[in-house]
Design a protein around this motif. Structure first.
Motif, PDB file in Angstrom:
ATOM      1  N   ARG A  68      68.545  33.451  64.570  1.00  0.00           N
ATOM      2  CA  ARG A  68      69.180  32.309  65.258  1.00  0.00           C
ATOM      3  C   ARG A  68      68.385  31.026  65.007  1.00  0.00           C
ATOM      4  N   GLU A  69      67.062  31.100  65.120  1.00  0.00           N
ATOM      5  CA  GLU A  69      66.202  29.940  64.852  1.00  0.00           C
ATOM      6  C   GLU A  69      66.378  29.466  63.409  1.00  0.00           C
ATOM      7  N   GLU A  70      66.429  30.418  62.487  1.00  0.00           N
ATOM      8  CA  GLU A  70      66.601  30.077  61.071  1.00  0.00           C
ATOM      9  C   GLU A  70      67.966  29.449  60.821  1.00  0.00           C
ATOM     10  N   LEU A  71      68.992  29.954  61.500  1.00  0.00           N
ATOM     11  CA  LEU A  71      70.336  29.404  61.348  1.00  0.00           C
ATOM     12  C   LEU A  71      70.376  27.962  61.862  1.00  0.00           C
ATOM     13  N   LEU A  72      69.741  27.714  63.002  1.00  0.00           N
ATOM     14  CA  LEU A  72      69.665  26.347  63.527  1.00  0.00           C
ATOM     15  C   LEU A  72      68.924  25.426  62.557  1.00  0.00           C
ATOM     16  N   ALA A  73      67.829  25.930  61.971  1.00  0.00           N
ATOM     17  CA  ALA A  73      67.073  25.138  60.996  1.00  0.00           C
ATOM     18  C   ALA A  73      67.944  24.831  59.779  1.00  0.00           C
ATOM     19  N   PHE A  74      68.727  25.806  59.340  1.00  0.00           N
ATOM     20  CA  PHE A  74      69.646  25.609  58.213  1.00  0.00           C
ATOM     21  C   PHE A  74      70.688  24.540  58.544  1.00  0.00           C
ATOM     22  N   LEU A  75      71.277  24.616  59.735  1.00  0.00           N
ATOM     23  CA  LEU A  75      72.303  23.645  60.129  1.00  0.00           C
ATOM     24  C   LEU A  75      71.726  22.238  60.239  1.00  0.00           C
ATOM     25  N   HIS A  76      70.513  22.123  60.784  1.00  0.00           N
ATOM     26  CA  HIS A  76      69.871  20.810  60.871  1.00  0.00           C
ATOM     27  C   HIS A  76      69.555  20.264  59.480  1.00  0.00           C
ATOM     28  N   ALA A  77      69.047  21.128  58.601  1.00  0.00           N
ATOM     29  CA  ALA A  77      68.727  20.695  57.234  1.00  0.00           C
ATOM     30  C   ALA A  77      69.999  20.280  56.492  1.00  0.00           C
ATOM     31  N   ALA A  78      71.085  21.035  56.709  1.00  0.00           N
ATOM     32  CA  ALA A  78      72.363  20.682  56.072  1.00  0.00           C
ATOM     33  C   ALA A  78      72.861  19.342  56.588  1.00  0.00           C
ATOM     34  N   ARG A  79      72.699  19.096  57.889  1.00  0.00           N
ATOM     35  CA  ARG A  79      73.137  17.827  58.470  1.00  0.00           C
ATOM     36  C   ARG A  79      72.391  16.651  57.835  1.00  0.00           C
ATOM     37  N   VAL A  80      71.078  16.784  57.729  1.00  0.00           N
ATOM     38  CA  VAL A  80      70.275  15.707  57.146  1.00  0.00           C
ATOM     39  C   VAL A  80      70.629  15.518  55.668  1.00  0.00           C
ATOM     40  N   LEU A  81      70.805  16.630  54.945  1.00  0.00           N
ATOM     41  CA  LEU A  81      71.142  16.551  53.525  1.00  0.00           C
ATOM     42  C   LEU A  81      72.496  15.881  53.312  1.00  0.00           C
ATOM     43  N   ILE A  82      73.487  16.244  54.123  1.00  0.00           N
ATOM     44  CA  ILE A  82      74.816  15.631  53.999  1.00  0.00           C
ATOM     45  C   ILE A  82      74.755  14.153  54.363  1.00  0.00           C
ATOM     46  N   LEU A  83      73.965  13.830  55.362  1.00  0.00           N
ATOM     47  CA  LEU A  83      73.835  12.439  55.795  1.00  0.00           C
ATOM     48  C   LEU A  83      73.196  11.577  54.711  1.00  0.00           C
ATOM     49  N   LEU A  84      72.136  12.090  54.095  1.00  0.00           N
ATOM     50  CA  LEU A  84      71.403  11.318  53.096  1.00  0.00           C
ATOM     51  C   LEU A  84      71.983  11.437  51.686  1.00  0.00           C
ATOM     52  N   HIS A  85      72.553  12.596  51.371  1.00  0.00           N
ATOM     53  CA  HIS A  85      73.073  12.853  50.018  1.00  0.00           C
ATOM     54  C   HIS A  85      74.421  13.562  50.100  1.00  0.00           C
ATOM     55  N   PRO A  86      75.467  12.874  50.541  1.00  0.00           N
ATOM     56  CA  PRO A  86      76.754  13.550  50.757  1.00  0.00           C
ATOM     57  C   PRO A  86      77.333  14.219  49.514  1.00  0.00           C
ATOM     58  N   GLY A  87      77.054  13.684  48.342  1.00  0.00           N
ATOM     59  CA  GLY A  87      77.612  14.255  47.117  1.00  0.00           C
ATOM     60  C   GLY A  87      77.069  15.611  46.757  1.00  0.00           C
ATOM     61  N   VAL A  88      75.984  16.021  47.398  1.00  0.00           N
ATOM     62  CA  VAL A  88      75.388  17.315  47.054  1.00  0.00           C
ATOM     63  C   VAL A  88      76.211  18.464  47.613  1.00  0.00           C
ATOM     64  N   LEU A  89      76.492  18.434  48.906  1.00  0.00           N
ATOM     65  CA  LEU A  89      77.250  19.535  49.512  1.00  0.00           C
ATOM     66  C   LEU A  89      78.746  19.260  49.543  1.00  0.00           C
ATOM     67  N   LEU A  90      79.129  17.999  49.479  1.00  0.00           N
ATOM     68  CA  LEU A  90      80.550  17.655  49.550  1.00  0.00           C
ATOM     69  C   LEU A  90      81.077  17.340  48.153  1.00  0.00           C
ATOM     70  N   SER A  91      80.887  18.266  47.259  1.00  0.00           N
ATOM     71  CA  SER A  91      81.332  18.062  45.884  1.00  0.00           C
ATOM     72  C   SER A  91      82.560  18.923  45.614  1.00  0.00           C
ATOM     73  N   ARG A  92      83.218  18.644  44.504  1.00  0.00           N
ATOM     74  CA  ARG A  92      84.477  19.355  44.206  1.00  0.00           C
ATOM     75  C   ARG A  92      84.222  20.849  43.999  1.00  0.00           C
ATOM     76  N   VAL A  93      85.209  21.625  44.378  1.00  0.00           N
ATOM     77  CA  VAL A  93      85.129  23.081  44.227  1.00  0.00           C
ATOM     78  C   VAL A  93      85.010  23.406  42.737  1.00  0.00           C
TER      79      VAL A  93
END
Length: 200
Positions: A68-93
């Motif tokens: 659970r702690e690791e999942l929360l860390a993953f979600l927080h890291a994903a949030r920061v990554l999407i905020l700072l670099h949206p093209g990384v995770l929000l790219s075309r399929v």
């Protein structure tokens, strides 16, 4: 050196701005000289995106509380990554970036499946959690757009830098984890208290 320069270009000008010419300008060399080292800009872009996605924690534990702690860390890291670099995770399929994120998701599916009724539930749960992260990021962007720039009402404490807002979003993510992955609530004090109350 090439990857760092590519990250600077993409971070500053957006992901579609990365070309041999823009990379050469960033490095202070001619684009013809850069062709000696780079045959396709896609290779550099993929390496840059991989470096960013390497910041996303992968599951390590089997115990529900640690996972659970690791999942929360993953979600927080994903949030920061999407905020700072949206093209990384929000790219075309089908893009290299989406394939990298799919591989990371598969690792999470495997780790979370023992704590849920089935794989379908895990996939729906992780999709709901990531959807919530995307909504939080979009809210942060709108807030920043509405309060930034000229006549800023935004203080340094409210900046979207990841560290400040992590505590603010934690309750939402915790509640959602309790809802969609109750199997991870075993080591969670609040989850345990909620279950005790519901038994009474």
């Amino acid at each position: 050196m090439l990857v760092n320069a590519a990250l600077r270009v993409m971070g500053r000008d957006g992901y579609t701005s990365l070309t041999i010419r823009s990379l050469a300008e960033e490095l202070g060399v001619s684009h013809s000289a850069l062709y000696t080292y780079v045959t396709a800009i896609d290779e550099i872009e993929d390496k840059a995106k991989r470096r960013l996605t390497d910041q996303l924690p992968r599951p390590q534990s089997a115990s529900p509380a640690k996972l659970r702690e690791e999942l929360l860390a993953f979600l927080h890291a994903a949030r920061v990554l999407i905020l700072l670099h949206p093209g990384v995770l929000l790219s075309r399929v089908g893009s290299a970036s989406s394939e990298i994120f799919r591989d990371i998701s598969e690792q999470w599916f495997s780790a979370l499946t023992p704590h849920a009724p089935d794989l379908k539930t895990v996939k729906l749960a992780l999709t709901a959690l990531m959807g919530t992260v995307l909504l939080i990021v979009e809210g942060e962007r709108l807030l920043e757009a509405g309060t930034g720039e000229k006549g800023s009402r935004r203080s340094d404490k409210k900046r979207s830098d990841g560290a400040v807002t992590a505590k603010a979003v934690e309750p939402y993510l915790n509640d959602l984890i309790d809802l969609v992955l109750p199997g991870l609530a075993a080591g969670n004090k609040r989850g345990e208290a909620d279950r005790r109350r519901s038994r009474k």
